[in-house]
Design a protein around this motif. Sequence first.
Motif, short mmCIF file in Angstrom:
data_model
loop_
_atom_site.label_atom_id
_atom_site.label_comp_id
_atom_site.label_asym_id
_atom_site.label_seq_id
_atom_site.Cartn_x
_atom_site.Cartn_y
_atom_site.Cartn_z
N ALA A 45 3.39 6.17 9.36
CA ALA A 45 3.56 5.54 8.05
C ALA A 45 3.84 4.05 8.19
O ALA A 45 3.18 3.21 7.59
CB ALA A 45 4.70 6.23 7.30
N LEU A 46 4.81 3.74 9.04
CA LEU A 46 5.20 2.35 9.24
C LEU A 46 4.04 1.55 9.82
O LEU A 46 3.71 0.45 9.37
CB LEU A 46 6.40 2.30 10.18
CG LEU A 46 7.19 1.01 10.24
CD1 LEU A 46 7.80 0.73 8.88
CD2 LEU A 46 8.29 1.10 11.29
N ALA A 106 9.83 9.64 5.52
CA ALA A 106 10.29 9.78 6.90
C ALA A 106 11.77 9.44 7.00
O ALA A 106 12.53 10.12 7.70
CB ALA A 106 9.47 8.88 7.81
N ARG A 164 -2.18 -2.32 7.43
CA ARG A 164 -2.87 -2.66 6.18
C ARG A 164 -2.52 -4.06 5.72
O ARG A 164 -3.36 -4.80 5.20
CB ARG A 164 -2.49 -1.66 5.09
CG ARG A 164 -3.41 -0.48 5.03
CD ARG A 164 -4.70 -0.76 4.27
NE ARG A 164 -4.56 -0.43 2.89
CZ ARG A 164 -4.66 0.80 2.40
NH1 ARG A 164 -4.92 1.79 3.17
NH2 ARG A 164 -4.51 1.01 1.14
N LEU A 220 0.78 2.20 9.75
CA LEU A 220 -0.34 2.00 8.82
C LEU A 220 0.03 1.01 7.74
O LEU A 220 -0.79 0.19 7.33
CB LEU A 220 -0.76 3.34 8.21
CG LEU A 220 -1.67 4.17 9.11
CD1 LEU A 220 -1.85 5.56 8.55
CD2 LEU A 220 -3.03 3.50 9.24
N PHE A 221 1.29 1.08 7.29
CA PHE A 221 1.74 0.12 6.27
C PHE A 221 1.58 -1.30 6.79
O PHE A 221 1.02 -2.17 6.11
CB PHE A 221 3.21 0.42 5.92
CG PHE A 221 3.80 -0.54 4.93
CD1 PHE A 221 3.43 -0.50 3.60
CD2 PHE A 221 4.74 -1.49 5.33
CE1 PHE A 221 3.98 -1.38 2.68
CE2 PHE A 221 5.29 -2.36 4.42
CZ PHE A 221 4.91 -2.31 3.09
N LEU A 222 2.04 -1.54 8.03
CA LEU A 222 1.96 -2.89 8.59
C LEU A 222 0.52 -3.29 8.90
O LEU A 222 0.11 -4.42 8.63
CB LEU A 222 2.83 -2.96 9.85
CG LEU A 222 4.33 -2.80 9.58
CD1 LEU A 222 5.11 -2.75 10.87
CD2 LEU A 222 4.84 -3.93 8.70
N ALA A 282 11.12 13.48 12.08
CA ALA A 282 11.25 12.29 11.24
C ALA A 282 10.57 11.10 11.89
O ALA A 282 9.85 10.35 11.23
CB ALA A 282 12.73 12.00 10.99
N ASN A 284 0.82 -1.21 0.00
CA ASN A 284 0.00 0.00 0.00
C ASN A 284 0.85 1.25 0.00
O ASN A 284 2.06 1.21 0.15
CB ASN A 284 -0.96 -0.01 1.19
CG ASN A 284 -0.22 -0.17 2.49
OD1 ASN A 284 0.52 0.72 2.88
ND2 ASN A 284 -0.38 -1.31 3.14
N ASN A 332 -7.63 -0.22 7.80
CA ASN A 332 -6.78 0.82 8.38
C ASN A 332 -6.72 0.80 9.89
O ASN A 332 -6.11 1.66 10.49
CB ASN A 332 -7.23 2.19 7.90
CG ASN A 332 -6.61 2.52 6.56
OD1 ASN A 332 -5.80 1.75 6.04
ND2 ASN A 332 -6.95 3.65 6.01
N LEU A 365 6.90 11.35 11.57
CA LEU A 365 6.43 10.98 10.24
C LEU A 365 6.52 9.47 10.05
O LEU A 365 5.66 8.84 9.45
CB LEU A 365 7.28 11.66 9.16
CG LEU A 365 7.15 13.17 8.98
CD1 LEU A 365 8.21 13.66 8.03
CD2 LEU A 365 5.78 13.52 8.45
N MET A 366 7.60 8.91 10.60
CA MET A 366 7.88 7.48 10.39
C MET A 366 6.83 6.60 11.05
O MET A 366 6.33 5.65 10.44
CB MET A 366 9.27 7.18 10.95
CG MET A 366 9.66 5.73 10.92
SD MET A 366 10.04 5.16 9.28
CE MET A 366 11.74 5.69 9.13
#
Lengths: 447, 343
Positions: free
Chosen positions: B117-118, A366, B124, B120-122, B110, A357, B130, B113-114
């Motif tokens: 992202a990380l 990031a 999903r 939600l990626f995992l 950072a 995704n 979500n 932000l990380m």
Amino acid sequence: MKRNRLVTLYNMDATRTVLASLISILIGLAVGSVIVLIVGMSSSNLSAKSTWEGIRLVLFGILSTGRDAAGSLTFGFNPTSVGNMLFRATPLIMTGLSVAVAYKTGLFNIGAPGQYLIGTMASLMLALGIPTETVPAGIVWLIAFLGGMAAGAIWGAIPGLVKAYLNINEVLASIMTNWIAANLVTWAFDVSNFKNVVESTKSAYVYKTTFNGVETPKFGLDQLFPGSQVNGGIIIAIVIAILMYVIMTKTTLGYQLKACGSNRHAARYAGIKDKQSIVMSMAIAGALAGGGAALYYLSGNTEFYWSTYQSLPDTGFNGIPVALLAANNPIGVIFTGIFMSMLDIAGVQLTALTPFNEYITDVIIATIVYLSAFSLVIKMLLNGRKKHKAAKAAATEESGAETTSGEVAAEEAGKIPDEAPDGTDAQPAAEGKPPEDGAPEKGGEAK
Amino acid sequence: MTFLIQQTLIYAIPLMIVALAGVFAERSGIINLALEGIMIFGAFIGVLFVNIVQQTDFFMAAKDADNYLALQGLEMLAMLAAAFMGAVFSLLLSFASINLRADQTIGGTALNLMAPALVLFLIRIIANQNTLQMASGDAASWFMIKKAMFGYGRTEDMGFFGSTFIDKTYIATYICILLFIILSIILYKTRFGLRLRSCGENPQAADSLGINVYKMRYAGTTISGALAGMGGFVYALTTSNCMATGDVAGFGFLALAVMIFGNWKPLNIAGAALLFGLFKCISASYSSIDINGDGVYMLANLGISVHLYRMLPYLITLIVLAFTSKNSRAPKAEGIPYDKGKR
């Protein structure tokens, strides 16, 4: 001769900044690929083939043209993707400029999302509220765009004011104004009559501005990139970026802002009104973020989800990596903004074509921000290599370059002590400088 | 009133413990802007841990047999897991800002932000949506302390104290309060605490006295990461039904504000956290708060827009900061990378 010129080019500070950014990008992309690889290997649902496809899309998503009849990925020039990339780059360039300008004044503008939201609200309300029967659509567009910028400027000035006159950390003030903006915008649209009641499935959205006949002119870009959302906004954003470059480097205002960023106290002793400069810088930053929102939502084919009180727009936050990656150079922001939206497109392709995704692109972003936090170290490593090769001649040249810009001097000062233990290359003149890495006013207070 | 106190505590406790996390980092000289990100990460790890362990036979049986001790143990283990991984995650910040002397604000950003992202990626990939939830049941039925555990019947009254502080609470709340007290004492009354604080005030002097500044700063940020990670899980457990969404609604930043408002001192922070918890509670559930118990929902009847209530915690924070920031005294050396070679 040619070799000499290359060495000179390599020794230029700008070149090393660009190189450091490129290395950050490469490492970021590598990290993204490795994560895709690890997830692909460790998950039983994902085949090696789809993992390999995922990695290829992370790296070359912008060139993806979907799948061919046999089901394998095809790559080539995709005008829709490129057009959309330019369209999405427009607000990113603007928020990137916003963060960059504030950073030059020593302020960390994490408030771009709030300024972006307020800009969205103002420009949408103006674009939808002024009747186009009586006022020409072009004029309405201009009013809405300028209104978005003005609203953003006011919102950005608030953290600037409390920073300058009440000594509240601008990061905290910005975070608070972000959430206040999120609630304020939701409130304003909730009581307004701009909610889309015509299309029943779109009730959570505000009308498109085309509902009132207002949209950004295309300047023929839609012919160049058929099927995409691109419009003249990208040209406006680039012009504004060049304008900001001129303001920051060629005018008194830009000089005052940068002086405040380098050393607020020294600037005050030199007769620069430091408090006004801080407010000014934040207002400009806010105007840029608000303008970015206006360019995005006035395009006519974007819809705004108005019940936004629980989330802040990513575009605002992504201004931070855009600016950092460009080393806060307004011209650089154009390229890094486009690069970020390229990653964005790659994420869309990744979601559409593989089991992975789009959040992996956020991970990459990031990582790049994380690396840019110590881009000084990367630059230092590049310096170290250079010193072995080009020895002292280059070292003197470099120390000459140091004094040219306050920011560079501060960065160099941060790295000099690193080299001090071995004692060979340490320059006593630079050693005395305070170690002000991006937060100069803090260093000042500490003394 | 009972409802008001319980709800306030639910919001105040994560704020309090995460603000203390900020104190540990900043007192050692590192600005930890990444609290929000570490919270998000900790929440994800805790929920993932619960989700996985829940499916083992042992805990399924424990749930069926109403074995409360085992379930409370699971809750505590999940807190521990979140704390551990929060600490590991915070090493990214420590490494960048201590060893590489990077800009701490950017490093923290950072991480902020990380984390989403990380996570939600995992999420999903793990859950195909979500949000990551518990494998079965909900937080209330698995982890909430109830009357029945103390042998009270459904209709029996536990008294004001019992019904406010025992019935329908989470043990996480009390662990956090206990930890808060213990860590505050450590920070002020032990040699370690004194050394840690000295590194945030004058690292050069500390170093000259033989204190390893790097080690102390690592200790500060690691404790900070552990507390923030745990706070993130406690937040997810108590306010969002043990669900990880890659978001903690700005609580990490609010905790930073609480820390500054509390002047980097634990006692003031506890007070500040309660105040903000109250406002957060009002904004979240103003329509069902019945202050004097007469069945009239006063706040809902005032006719003030829901949006204003939602805005209130942030607005108040800004206003309060405006009044208190003149007196606030940050640790002197915070945000400045320590360098041995510099005097």
